[in-house]
Design an enzyme around this catalytic site. Structure first.
Site, PDB file in Angstrom:
ATOM      1  N   HIS A 416       8.073   0.184   6.382  1.00 36.48           N
ATOM      2  CA  HIS A 416       8.097  -1.076   5.644  1.00 36.48           C
ATOM      3  C   HIS A 416       6.679  -1.604   5.446  1.00 36.48           C
ATOM      4  O   HIS A 416       5.813  -1.406   6.301  1.00 36.48           O
ATOM      5  CB  HIS A 416       8.921  -2.101   6.427  1.00 36.48           C
ATOM      6  N   ASN A 438       7.483 -11.643   4.764  1.00 36.05           N
ATOM      7  CA  ASN A 438       8.382 -10.537   4.449  1.00 36.05           C
ATOM      8  C   ASN A 438       8.908 -10.695   3.023  1.00 36.05           C
ATOM      9  O   ASN A 438       8.600 -11.674   2.341  1.00 36.05           O
ATOM     10  CB  ASN A 438       9.528 -10.497   5.460  1.00 36.05           C
TER      11      ASN A 438
END
Length: 527
Positions: A416, A438
């Site tokens: 990620h 995020n």
């Protein structure tokens, strides 16, 4: 650590020995190995094993308590450390001086690397134009990336048409050929070639936010295209056609085939703005004044996102303890734009990467980084900490893998990409925790924000992107040297790095491994 040789204790030197001494030495050596006789000589698992194990477990009160509690609850909920939740507060004493918004959401797609990049780039744009909320179009970069990955895959099929269809390389390249993931140098290729646009100019579509159906169809067609090209190559070469003519013919056929890919993509994602043609963008700032801008996507990048630190002049630092530090690495057959900027990584110590994060935050620059987001992570509370779950205490076990071990045995990978926007330092200047932006929407974490402990950074952060102007000169020299160590397409470092490269994105809805024309992308269990 890393490339440093293990320290060795020299064996004592005997001045003389006899047969008895030799026998005693061998006996001592065998005893030190704790050689035991197995219950099963053929390696099978028997009920005798189970009975033996259960005899001890059934009278152990700790085991019985664990069985009573853990059989009825998710172990991640029951074993969550209260101390960790108290310690890792969302408070930071060094932060970039302008808050961006909104919290972005990649939804059911693996586009985290594009979201992380655009979240970094929008900071300067919003600050300059005094915007309250703003997003760059992730879908615009997604379109050009997917189209180019299709071309990249077919070019690799032309280049390697002489290899058997079941060759390891062909099998690897055709496994997950155009998934959503990517790497920093890939996004630089896209920005240099196509520029950037505001999201309002090229908004999200169903299939940019839900990419699996589109990916499945494109993979089916591209694998068909690959076989067509391989068959044509074999026909031409068996007819003794000149190699130059063979390549030209194959590329002409490829262009005919990839037109189908373009048709599918424009139907599902929409026709993107032409990188060289003007568009009109109107916006409202925090003072409710309406602004107007005209220019091409390339103009937009040059005017708004190339200063003070251009993505073109930034590069990836990685921490891979398996390989030598202060060296430049690349991965064979990895990329998106054919003939574009190669994927490059400078391997360095983790403390250097931490220092770069602190330096960038103090300079007002958000930090693109790649990590293994699913490890010791609580998406609801927005905490990433190695002490988050008390597995060792509950199960009476020891989790003994090092960072290098986890990479070698496929226990961890870079899955990620996110953005660091603040850091909390102790009085000596040592990082304690990091604020993370995020791209899973504002319903997870602390309104979309996560806190990452320094211990978690050490174990599960693999990549940090740094501008040359802020990086140590010796690492810039390594990057610019061109002296690359070339790793095969299936090397574990591929999963590490491309899982920012294939930044396998763990989206708010489900997890998709990041791409893979170059990586063996893998689906990560939903957390």
């Amino acid at each position: 650590m890393g490339n440093q040789p293990s320290s060795r204790i020299p064996s004592p030197v005997k001045s003389s020995f006899d047969d008895k001494d030799e026998f005693m030495d061998v006996t001592d050596a065998l005893e030190s190995l704790a050689v035991a006789t197995p219950m099963s000589s053929d390696g099978s698992l028997t009920l005798g094993h189970v009975s033996s194990w259960e005899a001890g477990a059934s009278v152990d009160p700790k085991v019985q308590l664990a069985r009573t509690i853990l059989a009825q609850s998710d172990i991640r909920d029951v074993l969550k450390s209260r101390a960790s939740k108290i310690k890792e507060q969302h408070l930071f004493n060094h932060s970039i001086d302008f808050k961006t918004g909104p919290i972005t959401n990649q939804k059911s797609s693996g586009r985290c690397w594009l979201f992380a990049t655009t979240n970094v780039l929008r900071y300067g744009i919003m600050r300059r134009l005094k915007l309250k909320e703003f997003q760059l179009s992730q879908s615009y970069l997604f379109f050009w990336d997917k189209l180019n990955k299709s071309n990249y895959y077919l070019e690799l099929m032309i280049e390697n048409a002489d290899l058997p269809i079941d060759d390891r390389l062909i099998n690897h390249l055709s496994g997950d050929l155009i998934s959503d993931g990517g790497q920093w140098d890939m996004v630089v290729n896209l920005i240099e070639s196509y520029g950037i646009v505001p999201q309002s100019v090229y908004p999200e579509s169903t299939h940019s936010s839900l990419s699996a159906p589109l990916n499945a169809l494109l993979k089916t067609k591209l694998r068909e295209h690959a076989l067509i090209l391989r068959t044509l190559a074999d026909t031409l070469r068996s007819s003794h056609v000149k190699e130059q003519t063979v390549i030209a013919t194959l590329r002409a056929k490829k262009e005919e085939l990839i037109k189908e890919v373009y048709g599918i993509m424009t139907a599902t994602l929409g026709v993107p703005p032409n990188p060289n043609k003007r568009f009109v963008w109107e916006y409202e700032d925090t003072e409710h004044k309406v602004g107007h801008w005209e220019g091409s996507p390339k103009d937009f990048f040059e005017q708004f996102a190339s200063k003070p630190f251009s993505p073109v002049d930034s590069f990836s630092l990685i921490n891979d303890p398996r390989n030598a530090y202060n060296k430049l690495y690349t991965v064979d057959k990895l990329g998106n734009i054919w003939g574009g900027r190669p994927i490059l990584y400078v391997n360095t110590e983790i403390e250097t990467m931490k220092a770069m994060v602190v330096k960038m935050i103090k300079a007002g620059q958000p930090v693109f980084f790649g990590c293994d987001v699913g490890k010791f992570s609580d998406r609801d509370a927005g905490i990433m900490d190695t002490a988050l779950f008390e597995y060792e205490n509950a199960f009476d076990i020891k989790l003994g893998l090092s960072k290098a071990d986890r990479l070698q045995i496929c226990e961890s990978a870079m899955t990620h990409a996110m953005v660091i926007s603040a850091v909390h330092l102790d009085p000596t200047g040592k990082p304690l925790r990091y604020k993370v932006e995020n791209s899973w929407g504002d319903e997870v974490g602390n309104d979309g924000w996560f806190v990452m402990s320094d211990a978690w950074f050490e174990q599960f952060v693999y990549q940090v992107v740094v501008p040359k102007a802020l990086a140590p000169k010796e690492l810039v020299q390594v990057f610019e040297s061109g002296e690359m160590v070339v790793l095969p397409a299936w090397d574990p470092m591929v999963r590490v790095i491309f899982s920012v490269a294939f930044l396998a994105c763990w989206s708010a809805d489900h997890c998709l491994s990041l791409s893979s024309s170059a990586f063996n992308a893998r689906r990560v269990p939903e957390r």
